[in-house]
Design an enzyme around this catalytic site. Structure first.
Site, PDB file in Angstrom:
ATOM      1  N   LYS A 137       0.826  -1.206   0.000  1.00 54.86           N
ATOM      2  CA  LYS A 137       0.000   0.000   0.000  1.00 54.86           C
ATOM      3  C   LYS A 137       0.860   1.255   0.000  1.00 54.86           C
ATOM      4  CE  LYS A 137      -1.736   2.581   3.063  1.00 54.86           C
ATOM      5  NZ  LYS A 137      -2.315   3.143   4.283  1.00 54.86           N
ATOM      6  N   GLU A 178      -3.627   4.220  -3.277  1.00 56.27           N
ATOM      7  CA  GLU A 178      -4.486   4.992  -2.369  1.00 56.27           C
ATOM      8  C   GLU A 178      -4.256   6.497  -2.510  1.00 56.27           C
ATOM      9  OE1 GLU A 178      -3.976   4.209   1.847  1.00 56.27           O
ATOM     10  OE2 GLU A 178      -5.688   5.452   2.385  1.00 56.27           O
ATOM     11  N   LYS A 220      -7.776   2.163  -3.600  1.00 51.81           N
ATOM     12  CA  LYS A 220      -8.281   2.502  -2.256  1.00 51.81           C
ATOM     13  C   LYS A 220      -8.584   3.999  -2.221  1.00 51.81           C
ATOM     14  CE  LYS A 220      -7.070   2.318   2.663  1.00 51.81           C
ATOM     15  NZ  LYS A 220      -6.523   1.496   3.738  1.00 51.81           N
ATOM     16  N   SER A 262     -11.728   4.790   5.371  1.00 48.99           N
ATOM     17  CA  SER A 262     -12.855   5.391   6.109  1.00 48.99           C
ATOM     18  C   SER A 262     -12.610   6.876   6.360  1.00 48.99           C
ATOM     19  CB  SER A 262     -13.140   4.641   7.406  1.00 48.99           C
ATOM     20  OG  SER A 262     -12.017   4.601   8.258  1.00 48.99           O
ATOM     21  N   GLY A 292      -9.162   1.571   8.529  1.00 51.68           N
ATOM     22  CA  GLY A 292      -8.271   1.593   9.680  1.00 51.68           C
ATOM     23  C   GLY A 292      -9.095   1.945  10.902  1.00 51.68           C
TER      24      GLY A 292
HETATM   25  C1  5MM Z   1      -4.162   2.936   9.445  1.00 55.44           C
HETATM   26  O1  5MM Z   1      -3.775   4.235   9.038  1.00 55.44           O
HETATM   27  C2  5MM Z   1      -2.940   4.264   7.887  1.00 55.44           C
HETATM   28  C3  5MM Z   1      -1.629   4.795   8.178  1.00 55.44           C
HETATM   29  O2  5MM Z   1      -1.529   6.156   8.258  1.00 55.44           O
HETATM   30  P1  5MM Z   1      -0.108   6.789   8.767  1.00 55.44           P
HETATM   31  O3  5MM Z   1       0.954   6.379   7.826  1.00 55.44           O
HETATM   32  O4  5MM Z   1      -0.373   8.266   8.731  1.00 55.44           O
HETATM   33  O5  5MM Z   1       0.124   6.271  10.127  1.00 55.44           O
HETATM   34  C4  5MM Z   1      -3.702   4.927   6.707  1.00 55.44           C
HETATM   35  O6  5MM Z   1      -2.929   5.040   5.551  1.00 55.44           O
HETATM   36  C5  5MM Z   1      -4.847   4.034   6.437  1.00 55.44           C
HETATM   37  O7  5MM Z   1      -4.409   2.790   5.930  1.00 55.44           O
HETATM   38  C6  5MM Z   1      -5.859   4.610   5.483  1.00 55.44           C
HETATM   39  O8  5MM Z   1      -5.947   6.017   5.532  1.00 55.44           O
HETATM   40  C7  5MM Z   1      -7.213   4.041   5.842  1.00 55.44           C
HETATM   41  O9  5MM Z   1      -7.435   4.263   7.206  1.00 55.44           O
HETATM   42  P2  5MM Z   1      -8.764   4.988   7.656  1.00 55.44           P
HETATM   43  O10 5MM Z   1      -8.585   5.201   9.138  1.00 55.44           O
HETATM   44  O11 5MM Z   1      -8.826   6.282   6.873  1.00 55.44           O
HETATM   45  O12 5MM Z   1      -9.855   4.024   7.293  1.00 55.44           O
END
Ligand code: 5MM
Length: 341
Positions: A137, A178, A220, A262, A292
């Site tokens: 990812k 993403e 994504k 999300s 996440g």
């Molecule tokens: C889990 O959060 C992921 C990591 O973010 P950081 O590198 O800033 O720690 C993030 O990329 C995540 O996989 C996606 O945004 C989806 O998470 P959400 O919380 O938006 O569903």
């Protein structure tokens, strides 16, 4: 590259009735999550927390197709010495890895970011593959505000996403692409729609230029949604209708599946939106979740760092995973939320 095998993995990642657990919080982000539940962010606590999730047998075997890991986690072992990657595989889910190295300020574009991590990516991918990762990812972050995003930010991020995706496929790893348009501002849903459309169009243009095989990737994206501070919040039906319209306009049918982020939606909103889209039917790709926060907020709270709460944390995770799994088939309804197993 063996495209048939990449396509097989991509399809498995978006199996109807299953979705992806995004557990790839970098050290800074997991610290923020742990701060909220008053847990110290030590390596051991991070391991214990993630081990709790990966040992949630029902959730992992029935509702989770794959897990996105952070670099630290992919090399960690469970308390009994079993590699965490093995726990995921034993549950029948696919291990994946976040390979971007975060964001940096974009020169000449105040307030905008570019995602970095392409240097040495080819070598890192080889090691991740040997450890068991079958998908990866990379997240680009696009903010909406006064005068932003610029086309510069959209372009450089799309270029990096495509460079990453091409390198993944060469390493026999399915790239999750993403490009996240943040929902942090006060913009309305139509502005989100317009920006996301520009971002997706540029991203697919770059993917084509760099010869990325669309059958061997998963997208994504964010949904078309009102900014969190927008006074007028779009309804579930409007979000679903506009997101599907947007994706149909921008995402080729050759892409096997779309797994949403999300982005800061509440747990139930994220589920309701996915459900409404899948209910609408007639979609050229599979639509599921790669959440996440919307999968982990409840288990984090239930666990709160205490060994005696592991079962409660697993129950909370299983419930959210099940709700979203139902939504991936358009079979969720709000009444099911009360029936926590
Ligand atoms: C889990 O959060 C992921 C990591 O973010 P950081 O590198 O800033 O720690 C993030 O990329 C995540 O996989 C996606 O945004 C989806 O998470 P959400 O919380 O938006 O569903």
């Amino acid at each position: 590259m063996n495209l048939a095998d990449l396509n097989k993995v991509a399809l498995a990642m978006v199996t109807p009735g299953k979705g992806i657990l995004a557990a790839d919080e970098s050290s800074g982000t997991i610290k923020k999550r742990f701060d909220a539940i008053k847990v110290e962010s030590t390596e051991e606590n991070r391991r214990d927390y993630r081990e709790m999730l990966f040992r949630s047998t029902e959730a992992m075997s029935k509702y989770v197709s794959g897990v996105i890991l952070y670099d630290e986690t992919i090399w960690q072992n469970a308390k009994d010495g079993t590699p965490l990657v093995k726990l995921i595989e034993q549950a029948g889910a696919i291990p994946g890895i976040k390979v971007d190295e975060g964001t940096q300020a974009l020169p000449q574009c105040p307030g905008e970011l570019v995602t970095v991590g392409l240097d040495k990516l080819a070598e890192r991918l080889k090691k991740y593959y040997e450890r068991g990762a079958r998908f990866a990812k990379w997240r680009a972050v696009i903010d909406i505000g006064s005068g932003i995003p610029t086309m510069t930010a959209i372009s450089v991020n799309a270029h990096a996403l495509a460079r990453y995706a091409a390198l993944c496929q060469a390493a026999q790893i399915v790239p999750i692409v993403e490009p996240e348009v943040l929902m942090d501002g006060d913009h309305d849903i139509d502005r989100c729609y317009d920006v996301t459309q520009r971002v997706l169009n540029k991203t697919f243009q770059e993917l084509r230029v760099q010869r990325v095989e669309l059958e061997g990737m998963v997208l994504k994206p964010n949904m078309a949604i009102s900014g969190k501070k927008c006074p007028k919040q779009a309804s579930v039906d409007e979000v679903a209708e506009k997101t599907v319209r947007l994706l149909k306009a921008c995402v080729p049918a050759a892409v096997p599946g779309i797994a949403f982020l999300s982005g800061g939606q509440s747990d139930e909103e994220a589920t309701a939106h996915l459900n409404a889209m899948n209910r609408s039917g007639g979609l050229p790709w599979r639509l599921t979740f790669s959440y996440g926060r919307a999968l982990q907020a409840a288990p984090q709270k239930a666990w709160s760092g205490k060994a005696e709460n592991v079962a409660a944390g697993q129950r909370a995770f299983t419930h959210r995973a099940r709700m979203n799994a139902l939504a991936s088939k358009g079979e969720w309804e709000t009444g099911l939320e009360k029936k926590v197993a």
